[in-house]
Design a protein around this motif. Sequence first.
Motif, short mmCIF file in Angstrom:
data_model
loop_
_atom_site.label_atom_id
_atom_site.label_comp_id
_atom_site.label_asym_id
_atom_site.label_seq_id
_atom_site.Cartn_x
_atom_site.Cartn_y
_atom_site.Cartn_z
N ASP A 81 0.86 -1.18 0.00
CA ASP A 81 0.00 0.00 0.00
C ASP A 81 0.90 1.23 0.00
OD1 ASP A 81 -2.25 1.57 0.09
OD2 ASP A 81 -2.59 1.30 2.23
N TRP A 82 0.56 2.23 -0.81
CA TRP A 82 1.35 3.45 -0.95
C TRP A 82 0.51 4.65 -0.57
CZ3 TRP A 82 6.39 3.63 -3.11
CH2 TRP A 82 6.85 2.44 -3.66
N VAL A 83 1.14 5.64 0.05
CA VAL A 83 0.49 6.93 0.34
C VAL A 83 1.44 8.02 -0.11
CG1 VAL A 83 -0.35 8.45 2.17
CG2 VAL A 83 -0.75 5.98 2.33
N PRO A 84 1.05 8.97 -0.93
CA PRO A 84 -0.29 9.21 -1.44
C PRO A 84 -0.68 8.27 -2.58
CG PRO A 84 1.17 10.94 -2.20
CD PRO A 84 1.97 10.06 -1.30
N SER A 85 0.28 7.81 -3.39
CA SER A 85 0.04 6.79 -4.40
C SER A 85 1.39 6.19 -4.77
CB SER A 85 -0.66 7.38 -5.64
OG SER A 85 0.13 8.38 -6.24
N ARG A 86 1.39 5.14 -5.57
CA ARG A 86 2.62 4.40 -5.87
C ARG A 86 3.74 5.33 -6.34
NH1 ARG A 86 5.43 1.54 -9.82
NH2 ARG A 86 6.20 -0.46 -9.06
N ARG A 87 4.86 5.25 -5.64
CA ARG A 87 6.07 6.01 -5.97
C ARG A 87 5.81 7.49 -6.23
NH1 ARG A 87 10.27 1.90 -8.95
NH2 ARG A 87 10.07 0.32 -7.36
N SER A 88 5.03 8.07 -5.36
CA SER A 88 4.77 9.51 -5.44
C SER A 88 4.93 10.11 -4.04
CB SER A 88 3.37 9.79 -5.99
OG SER A 88 2.40 9.31 -5.10
N PHE A 89 4.96 11.43 -3.99
CA PHE A 89 5.23 12.13 -2.74
C PHE A 89 4.08 13.04 -2.35
CE2 PHE A 89 9.41 11.23 -4.54
CZ PHE A 89 10.07 10.69 -3.45
N SER A 90 4.06 13.37 -1.06
CA SER A 90 3.13 14.36 -0.55
C SER A 90 3.51 15.73 -1.10
CB SER A 90 3.21 14.41 1.00
OG SER A 90 4.48 14.95 1.37
N PRO A 91 2.66 16.73 -0.92
CA PRO A 91 3.09 18.10 -1.24
C PRO A 91 4.29 18.47 -0.36
CG PRO A 91 0.73 18.01 -0.92
CD PRO A 91 1.26 16.67 -0.49
N TRP A 92 5.04 19.50 -0.74
CA TRP A 92 6.19 19.94 0.03
C TRP A 92 5.77 20.35 1.43
CZ3 TRP A 92 10.99 19.05 -1.49
CH2 TRP A 92 11.22 18.84 -2.84
N VAL A 93 6.53 19.91 2.41
CA VAL A 93 6.33 20.30 3.80
C VAL A 93 7.33 21.42 4.09
CG1 VAL A 93 6.44 19.54 6.19
CG2 VAL A 93 5.66 17.96 4.42
N VAL A 94 6.84 22.56 4.58
CA VAL A 94 7.70 23.72 4.80
C VAL A 94 7.88 23.97 6.29
CG1 VAL A 94 7.95 26.19 4.35
CG2 VAL A 94 6.86 24.72 2.64
N LYS A 95 9.09 24.29 6.67
CA LYS A 95 9.39 24.62 8.07
C LYS A 95 8.65 25.90 8.47
CE LYS A 95 13.25 26.02 10.94
NZ LYS A 95 14.68 26.35 10.93
N ASP A 96 8.03 25.91 9.67
CA ASP A 96 7.33 27.10 10.16
C ASP A 96 8.30 28.20 10.48
OD1 ASP A 96 4.87 25.92 9.91
OD2 ASP A 96 4.84 25.19 11.96
#
Length: 96
Positions: A81-96
Motif C-alpha cells: 500500500d502506498w500513500v499518497p500513491s505508488r512512488r509519489s510524494f506528498s506536497p512539500w512540507v515547509v518549516k514554520d
Amino acid sequence: RPGPEFQINVPLFEGSDWAVTRSNSWRSVGNPLHCRSNLTFLPSQEAVRVEVGRGCLGRPNTLRVSVRMTDHADSSHVVRDWVPSRRSFSPWVVKD
C-alpha cells in the motif's frame, strides 16, 4: 534524481528496530545512519509516529514524504500500500 534520498524502515512486529538509511531507486542502500530518531506506537489511533532529526537529513528547509507498507504475512499474496500513491510524494512540507 528521482525517488527518495532517505528511507525510514519500520518493521511493525514486537522486538523489531527501525533504521534510517540512504536510498537509491526506491531501495535502501548502505548501513543505517546514526542520528537522532524516535518511533512511537499509537495503538488507540492504529498509527505509528516516526521522528527523525533534521541533522540526519542534511537540515533541509523543505521535504516531501511517501509511505509504502508491505505485508509478507501470506507469501502467496504480498500486500503493498502506498500513500499518497505508488512512488509519489506528498506536497512539500515547509518549516514554520
